[in-house]
Structures are given as structure tokens and as C-alpha cells.
Scaffold this motif. Structure first.
Motif, short mmCIF file in Angstrom:
data_model
loop_
_atom_site.label_atom_id
_atom_site.label_comp_id
_atom_site.label_asym_id
_atom_site.label_seq_id
_atom_site.Cartn_x
_atom_site.Cartn_y
_atom_site.Cartn_z
N HIS A 5 -10.58 -15.49 -7.60
CA HIS A 5 -9.40 -15.07 -6.76
C HIS A 5 -8.16 -15.95 -7.03
CE1 HIS A 5 -10.42 -18.11 -3.68
NE2 HIS A 5 -11.68 -17.41 -3.87
N ASP A 6 -8.36 -16.89 -7.36
CA ASP A 6 -6.84 -17.83 -7.68
C ASP A 6 -6.31 -17.30 -8.97
OD1 ASP A 6 -8.75 -19.06 -9.40
OD2 ASP A 6 -8.02 -20.95 -8.42
N GLU A 68 -4.46 -24.20 -3.96
CA GLU A 68 -4.69 -22.84 -3.25
C GLU A 68 -4.31 -22.81 -1.52
OE1 GLU A 68 -7.26 -18.67 -3.53
OE2 GLU A 68 -8.11 -20.52 -4.06
#
Length: 276
Positions: A5-6, A68
């Protein structure tokens, strides 16, 4: 290659691409669970405005979580040259936010790298050097620590020694040292299966915050006292502290010579050190 997801590839894919088998000699146990690395990063509190030091980033799972979560400057110290290309990839993804220092964290001067900026240390420490690293950071400048918090993963048994209170089986030299200079808590445990390879023991994430006004005490003297006292922990202090003054020393600060090391508070250990 799928993406996490990053926006970077999943850690297992990265490890396969770069052939990063964890090395036992370096105390490496990789964390692939991004939910867990995210939890560790969040538990360090706000990251903006701090230099964040990470030791032993390996394939960069925690490094990615820290960036993040909003870290503006992460300094990652890694001695395994195999991991450097992976960290370089993360650095390109977060331009200007990740500095990678190749070298041995035991020899690194984190205070100098921080350059006077407020710092936090957040790391899944290599098991074989974790305790020594903690001692180095705690004692670097007891009156004026360069770090505002340390959020570190250790073997659970080491974590219990760090936070141990008088009277506990885990209380010893490490508990006295960390109790003198910090407030320490175990935040949560991490099971062996979270790692690759799984260690034989459970791990704990420990957080230490410096005491605002630690008792005046000379580190070298405190180490002499705790070494003598806990070196023969089953003996009465009159016996174990004989080389340092024995009964006379104990009575000079009002401590019963028949007591044993694990019953003494940090304050009492500091009083003995100051009386040597």
C-alpha cells in the motif's frame, strides 16, 4: 511484481529479488508483516520534527513504516552491504527523507549524526547486540540525552530485565541502569512467527523516555556497585560489597548489611555509588 500500500513492492518479493536470506551471524530476523511494522512506528508517537534513528533495517519493513507515518528524516544504520540496494530503492521513493549509513551501530555516534536536532530511536534491534546498544545510548550523556524516546524490540526476557523493579527475579544491573536514567515500559509482545526466520523466543517492544532529573551519580561507580552486588546476588550485601567497603559503606548510607541486591531501590544503589 505486486505493490504494497505504500507503492513499493511487498517485502517478501524484495527479499527474493535481492537474495536477502537473513544471516544468523548478524542476528537478523526480518519482519515482513507491514501491519506490525506500522504498529511499532505508531507506538513511537509523533515522528515529525525528529531525526529518527533505525538500527539494522534489513529489507526496510520498519523503515517504510516510519516514512509512511510521517518521519521527515530517518537515519538507518546497516552493516550488511546486501541490504543497501533495497534501502536505496526506499530512499528514491521518499526523496530526501532517508539517509543510509553503512557501518556498525556499536561504533556509530548517534548524537553527532543528530546534529543537535531532537531524536528518537526506533528499531528492531539485532538480538546479539541489542543490550549493548541500549547501554551505549542510555549512558552516552546521562545528564543531557540526545534522544527523547527509544522504542526498541528485544527478546522478551531482555525487555523484562530493562523494566524490572526491585524484588523481581528479573531485576539486575540493566534494571538499575535503565531505572536510573529512564522510565521504561513494555508496550506489546511479538510472537516468533512474525519473523523470518522465527526466533525461539517471544520478543517485546520496549519504550524508554529519559528522566527529567536523574539522581546525581557517577556511572563508573554505579557500575562497580551493581556488578559487585548482583555478581553474588544470593549473598547478603555485607559479603558481596566487601571489596568496596562492606558493612561500613552500607551503614554510612543507612542500608541494612543483611539485605540482598535485588531488594535495593535505584535510589539506594545511587546512594551507595556516591558513598564509595
Amino acid at each position: 511484481m505486486a505493490q504494497a500500500h505504500d507503492g513499493l513492492p511487498p517485502l517478501r518479493d524484495i527479499v527474493a529479488t535481492y537474495g536477502l536470506a537473513p544471516k544468523k551471524a548478524l542476528g537478523q530476523n526480518f519482519l515482513f508483516d507491514l501491519n506490525l511494522t506500522g504498529k511499532i512506528a505508531r507506538s513511537a508517537g509523533p515522528l515529525e520534527g525528529f531525526t529518527i534513528f533505525e538500527v539494522g533495517p534489513g529489507p526496510g519493513g520498519l523503515t517504510r513504516a516510519l516514512l509512511e507515518q510521517g518521519a521527515e528524516r530517518v537515519v538507518a544504520i546497516e552493516r550488511d552491504p546486501r541490504c543497501l540496494p533495497v534501502l536505496e530503492e526506499i530512499s528514491r521513493h521518499y526523496p530526501g527523507k532517508l539517509e543510509v549509513v553503512e557501518g556498525d551501530a556499536l561504533k556509530a555516534d548517534l548524537a553527532a549524526l543528530a546534529g543537535g536536532a531532537p531524536a528518537k530511536i526506533v528499531a528492531n534491534l539485532p538480538y546479539n547486540v541489542g543490550t549493548q546498544l541500549l547501554i551505549n545510548w542510555l549512558t552516552a550523556d546521562p545528564r543531557n540525552p540526545f534522544w527523547s524516546s527509544m522504542t526498541l524490540m528485544f527478546q522478551k526476557e531482555v525487555g523484562q530485565r530493562i523494566i524490572a523493579a526491585p524484588g523481581s527475579n528479573h531485576y539486575g544491573r540493566l534494571g538499575v541502569l535503565s531505572g536510573w536514567l529512564s522510565h521504561a515500559d513494555i508496550l506489546f509482545d511479538v510472537p516468533p512467527q512474525a519473523f523470518t526466520p522465527p526466533p525461539k523466543v517471544t520478543s517485546s517492544v520496549v519504550q524508554l523516555v529519559p528522566r527529567a532529573n536523574p539522581l546525581p551519580c557517577e556511572l563508573a561507580k554505579l557500575e562497580r556497585i551493581t556488578q559487585a552486588a548482583f555478581g553474588q546476588r544470593r549473598k547478603m550485601l555485607r559479603q558481596s560489597l566487601k571489596p568496596l567497603g562492606g558493612e561500613a559503606l552500607l551503614e554510612s548510607v543507612g542500608i541494612d548489611p543483611a539485605r540482598r541486591a535485588e531488594t535495593l531501590s535505584v535510589d539506594e544503589f545511587c546512594a551507595l555509588a556516591n558513598a564509595i
